[in-house]
Design a protein around this motif. Structure first.
Motif, PDB file in Angstrom:
ATOM      1  N   LYS A 134      37.074  37.924  38.734  1.00  0.00           N
ATOM      2  CA  LYS A 134      36.313  37.633  39.867  1.00  0.00           C
ATOM      3  C   LYS A 134      36.769  38.405  41.186  1.00  0.00           C
ATOM      4  O   LYS A 134      35.841  38.629  42.000  1.00  0.00           O
ATOM      5  CB  LYS A 134      36.733  36.003  40.037  1.00  0.00           C
ATOM      6  CG  LYS A 134      35.789  35.181  39.200  1.00  0.00           C
ATOM      7  CD  LYS A 134      35.889  33.655  39.857  1.00  0.00           C
ATOM      8  CE  LYS A 134      35.270  32.896  38.666  1.00  0.00           C
ATOM      9  NZ  LYS A 134      35.204  31.365  39.053  1.00  0.00           N
ATOM     10  N   TYR A 135      38.073  38.494  41.048  1.00  0.00           N
ATOM     11  CA  TYR A 135      38.662  39.047  42.500  1.00  0.00           C
ATOM     12  C   TYR A 135      38.059  40.554  42.306  1.00  0.00           C
ATOM     13  O   TYR A 135      37.501  41.040  43.501  1.00  0.00           O
ATOM     14  CB  TYR A 135      40.260  39.208  42.317  1.00  0.00           C
ATOM     15  CG  TYR A 135      40.898  39.967  43.453  1.00  0.00           C
ATOM     16  CD1 TYR A 135      41.658  40.994  43.204  1.00  0.00           C
ATOM     17  CD2 TYR A 135      40.717  39.456  44.794  1.00  0.00           C
ATOM     18  CE1 TYR A 135      42.295  41.679  44.226  1.00  0.00           C
ATOM     19  CE2 TYR A 135      41.190  40.137  45.634  1.00  0.00           C
ATOM     20  CZ  TYR A 135      42.311  41.321  45.531  1.00  0.00           C
ATOM     21  OH  TYR A 135      42.807  41.936  46.376  1.00  0.00           O
ATOM     22  N   SER A 171      38.302  33.826  27.752  1.00  0.00           N
ATOM     23  CA  SER A 171      39.098  34.562  28.517  1.00  0.00           C
ATOM     24  C   SER A 171      39.937  33.536  29.282  1.00  0.00           C
ATOM     25  O   SER A 171      39.594  32.339  29.406  1.00  0.00           O
ATOM     26  CB  SER A 171      38.037  35.072  29.679  1.00  0.00           C
ATOM     27  OG  SER A 171      37.068  34.556  29.703  1.00  0.00           O
ATOM     28  N   THR A 172      41.173  33.701  29.349  1.00  0.00           N
ATOM     29  CA  THR A 172      41.955  32.802  30.113  1.00  0.00           C
ATOM     30  C   THR A 172      41.610  32.658  31.119  1.00  0.00           C
ATOM     31  O   THR A 172      40.903  33.575  31.896  1.00  0.00           O
ATOM     32  CB  THR A 172      43.351  33.074  29.665  1.00  0.00           C
ATOM     33  OG1 THR A 172      43.665  34.480  30.338  1.00  0.00           O
ATOM     34  CG2 THR A 172      43.957  33.093  28.414  1.00  0.00           C
ATOM     35  N   VAL A 173      42.237  31.601  32.062  1.00  0.00           N
ATOM     36  CA  VAL A 173      41.904  31.398  33.462  1.00  0.00           C
ATOM     37  C   VAL A 173      42.189  32.687  34.414  1.00  0.00           C
ATOM     38  O   VAL A 173      41.665  33.008  35.502  1.00  0.00           O
ATOM     39  CB  VAL A 173      42.703  30.289  34.057  1.00  0.00           C
ATOM     40  CG1 VAL A 173      42.362  29.850  35.619  1.00  0.00           C
ATOM     41  CG2 VAL A 173      42.109  29.042  33.042  1.00  0.00           C
ATOM     42  N   GLU A 174      43.709  33.254  33.759  1.00  0.00           N
ATOM     43  CA  GLU A 174      44.219  34.244  34.861  1.00  0.00           C
ATOM     44  C   GLU A 174      43.196  35.437  34.763  1.00  0.00           C
ATOM     45  O   GLU A 174      42.796  36.014  35.691  1.00  0.00           O
ATOM     46  CB  GLU A 174      45.378  34.761  34.238  1.00  0.00           C
ATOM     47  CG  GLU A 174      46.529  33.715  34.305  1.00  0.00           C
ATOM     48  CD  GLU A 174      47.554  34.251  33.430  1.00  0.00           C
ATOM     49  OE1 GLU A 174      48.247  33.275  32.689  1.00  0.00           O
ATOM     50  OE2 GLU A 174      48.236  35.293  33.473  1.00  0.00           O
ATOM     51  N   GLU A 175      42.623  35.843  33.557  1.00  0.00           N
ATOM     52  CA  GLU A 175      41.847  36.912  33.401  1.00  0.00           C
ATOM     53  C   GLU A 175      40.524  36.655  34.156  1.00  0.00           C
ATOM     54  O   GLU A 175      39.967  37.537  34.852  1.00  0.00           O
ATOM     55  CB  GLU A 175      41.332  37.034  31.922  1.00  0.00           C
ATOM     56  CG  GLU A 175      42.539  37.892  31.127  1.00  0.00           C
ATOM     57  CD  GLU A 175      42.344  37.666  29.626  1.00  0.00           C
ATOM     58  OE1 GLU A 175      40.957  37.275  29.397  1.00  0.00           O
ATOM     59  OE2 GLU A 175      43.256  37.848  28.859  1.00  0.00           O
ATOM     60  N   MET A 176      40.108  35.453  34.067  1.00  0.00           N
ATOM     61  CA  MET A 176      38.777  35.278  35.058  1.00  0.00           C
ATOM     62  C   MET A 176      39.158  35.591  36.629  1.00  0.00           C
ATOM     63  O   MET A 176      38.257  36.019  36.975  1.00  0.00           O
ATOM     64  CB  MET A 176      38.237  33.784  34.816  1.00  0.00           C
ATOM     65  CG  MET A 176      37.581  33.627  33.458  1.00  0.00           C
ATOM     66  SD  MET A 176      36.198  34.365  33.334  1.00  0.00           S
ATOM     67  CE  MET A 176      34.980  33.973  34.492  1.00  0.00           C
ATOM     68  N   ILE A 177      40.140  34.877  36.788  1.00  0.00           N
ATOM     69  CA  ILE A 177      40.546  34.898  38.435  1.00  0.00           C
ATOM     70  C   ILE A 177      40.690  36.483  38.759  1.00  0.00           C
ATOM     71  O   ILE A 177      40.095  37.065  39.720  1.00  0.00           O
ATOM     72  CB  ILE A 177      41.952  34.230  38.675  1.00  0.00           C
ATOM     73  CG1 ILE A 177      41.766  32.833  38.497  1.00  0.00           C
ATOM     74  CG2 ILE A 177      42.295  34.686  40.211  1.00  0.00           C
ATOM     75  CD1 ILE A 177      42.958  31.999  38.508  1.00  0.00           C
ATOM     76  N   ASN A 178      41.380  37.252  37.828  1.00  0.00           N
ATOM     77  CA  ASN A 178      41.291  38.786  38.253  1.00  0.00           C
ATOM     78  C   ASN A 178      39.940  39.433  38.151  1.00  0.00           C
ATOM     79  O   ASN A 178      39.800  40.108  39.199  1.00  0.00           O
ATOM     80  CB  ASN A 178      42.328  39.450  36.985  1.00  0.00           C
ATOM     81  CG  ASN A 178      43.700  39.128  37.200  1.00  0.00           C
ATOM     82  OD1 ASN A 178      44.327  38.965  38.225  1.00  0.00           O
ATOM     83  ND2 ASN A 178      44.564  39.285  36.297  1.00  0.00           N
ATOM     84  N   THR A 192      29.125  38.313  42.578  1.00  0.00           N
ATOM     85  CA  THR A 192      29.759  37.017  42.508  1.00  0.00           C
ATOM     86  C   THR A 192      29.563  36.583  40.990  1.00  0.00           C
ATOM     87  O   THR A 192      28.458  37.110  40.409  1.00  0.00           O
ATOM     88  CB  THR A 192      29.113  36.212  43.422  1.00  0.00           C
ATOM     89  OG1 THR A 192      27.779  36.477  43.829  1.00  0.00           O
ATOM     90  CG2 THR A 192      29.965  35.562  44.422  1.00  0.00           C
ATOM     91  N   TYR A 220      34.502  40.663  43.355  1.00  0.00           N
ATOM     92  CA  TYR A 220      34.124  40.260  44.679  1.00  0.00           C
ATOM     93  C   TYR A 220      34.363  41.527  45.755  1.00  0.00           C
ATOM     94  O   TYR A 220      33.604  41.531  46.725  1.00  0.00           O
ATOM     95  CB  TYR A 220      34.890  38.838  45.101  1.00  0.00           C
ATOM     96  CG  TYR A 220      34.415  38.433  46.290  1.00  0.00           C
ATOM     97  CD1 TYR A 220      35.109  38.537  47.461  1.00  0.00           C
ATOM     98  CD2 TYR A 220      33.109  37.712  46.297  1.00  0.00           C
ATOM     99  CE1 TYR A 220      34.770  37.821  48.664  1.00  0.00           C
ATOM    100  CE2 TYR A 220      32.502  37.195  47.389  1.00  0.00           C
ATOM    101  CZ  TYR A 220      33.412  37.276  48.621  1.00  0.00           C
ATOM    102  OH  TYR A 220      32.869  36.678  49.821  1.00  0.00           O
TER     103      TYR A 220
END
Lengths: 248, 108
Positions: free
Chosen positions: A109-110, A100-107, A118, A113
């Motif tokens: 996680k958001y 998973s790319t960083v963007e996908e991880m950020i999405n 978490t 959350y």
């Protein structure tokens, strides 16, 4: 000819030649590895260190003392965190993310959350050693390869599944909800269950159905009630009569 | 287990990869690592049309990787007793066999 040459190179017997050409020699400090002088090479070869051979080959006998590796401090901190996590959080899900790319991880996680879930990363070795010590030792085979932990205080399986469906590379392997280990299918079934309050309401209504029925009957008009009771007695007597006939 | 060779996983000749395993079994490690390699961003970027589908089961079945190539051929890798490097080398040899012209063209 030899005499004339010798005469030029060695003017006096036994002395070094006066003219020495240094055009091809390299300096003392070079960028490449300067070849050692032959004499130095010979000396090093002769005086090379030869370690003593052990009498018994290395793997022949098992070690006398069991080498217990102490956990490093960082590992202890991680284990403390894990312990707290397992005590506090009701739902711990193990997910395999192959990529998973960083963007996908950020999405992700958001989105998680927002529901109070978490995302946690722990090194596999630490996780496995902790699990083998704790009660949830059956979770240990799940933790292989790239895994992520989704932890939350409230077991919100439906929202988690919905969010995971949007990211194709996250695969839910299993979850520990309320100290019960569930597989992926189990989590799906759990999410389909109605909430606790609904189930409790259903149970209460089922138990009190008979009593409420009786209460409603008694509250009706007494004439209606007496008519019903007479009907009931007649029915009972009519049932008993054929039963008595069959018996005799 | 040795790390994979320098050649990256090229999925140009692959149409679909279906991986299924049961995570509670102990013989799943190699399959999961193979999946991690094959479904990585680098590998997927070589062929965006290729789908990687993962199924998680709980019926103590064997881990299986089912690869469907572009020309219809199917490769079944039973990962229970295979190591990750073996699976990868077999898979890559098939890919190379399918797509030697493409690779040679790319190298030139």
């Amino acid at each position: 000819m030899a005499a004339t040459l010798c005469g030029k190179l060695l003017p006096k017997q036994g002395w070094l030649p006066l003219i020495q050409s240094v055009r091809h020699g390299s300096k003392a400090v070079t960028r490449h590895r300067k070849p050692l002088h032959f004499l130095k090479q010979k000396l090093l070869a002769v005086t090379r260190y030869v370690p003593p051979k052990p009498v018994v080959p290395k793997g022949a006998y098992p070690a006398e003392k069991q080498q217990v590796q102490k956990d490093s401090d960082f590992v202890l901190i991680l284990k403390r965190d894990l312990k707290k996590l397992f005590q506090e959080c009701k739902m711990i899900a193990v997910v395999h993310n192959s990529n998973s790319t960083v963007e996908e991880m950020i999405n992700l996680k958001y989105k998680l959350y927002k529901h109070g879930i978490t995302v946690k990363f722990f090194p596999n070795q630490v996780m496995r050693s902790f699990l083998s010590d704790s009660v949830h030792s059956n979770m240990a085979p799940l933790i292989v390869g790239p895994t992520v932990l989704f932890v939350s205080k409230e077991p919100k399986a439906k929202e988690m599944l919905r969010t995971l469906r949007s990211s194709p590379q996250m695969t839910l392997l299993g979850a520990c909800i309320d100290d019960t280990l569930l597989s992926a299918q189990g989590v799906v079934n759990y999410s389909k269950l109605p909430s606790v309050s609904v189930v409790q309401g259903e149970l209460v209504s089922g138990l009190t159905m008979m009593t409420s029925h009786t209460a409603s009957m008694l509250q009706r008009h007494p004439a209606h009630l007496s008519a019903l009771l007479q009907q009931y007695v007649k029915q009972n007597s009519s049932e008993e009569a054929p039963k008595a006939e069959e018996a005799t | 287990m040795a790390a994979p060779t320098k050649a990256a996983v090229v999925l140009k000749a692959v149409k679909k990869i279906i991986v299924q395993f049961c995570p509670f079994e102990s013989n799943v490690r190699s399959t999961r690592e193979f999946l991690a390699l094959v479904a990585s961003e680098k590998a997927r970027s070589t062929n965006l049309n290729c789908e990687v589908i993962t199924t998680v089961k709980h019926d103590k079945s064997e881990p299986v990787v089912d690869v469907t190539f572009v020309d219809g051929e199917r490769l079944l890798l039973k990962g229970a007793k295979l190591s990750r490097s073996e699976m990868l080398s077999a898979f890559q040899s098939y890919c190379a066999a399918k797509d030697p012209l493409g690779k040679a063209g790319a190298k030139k």
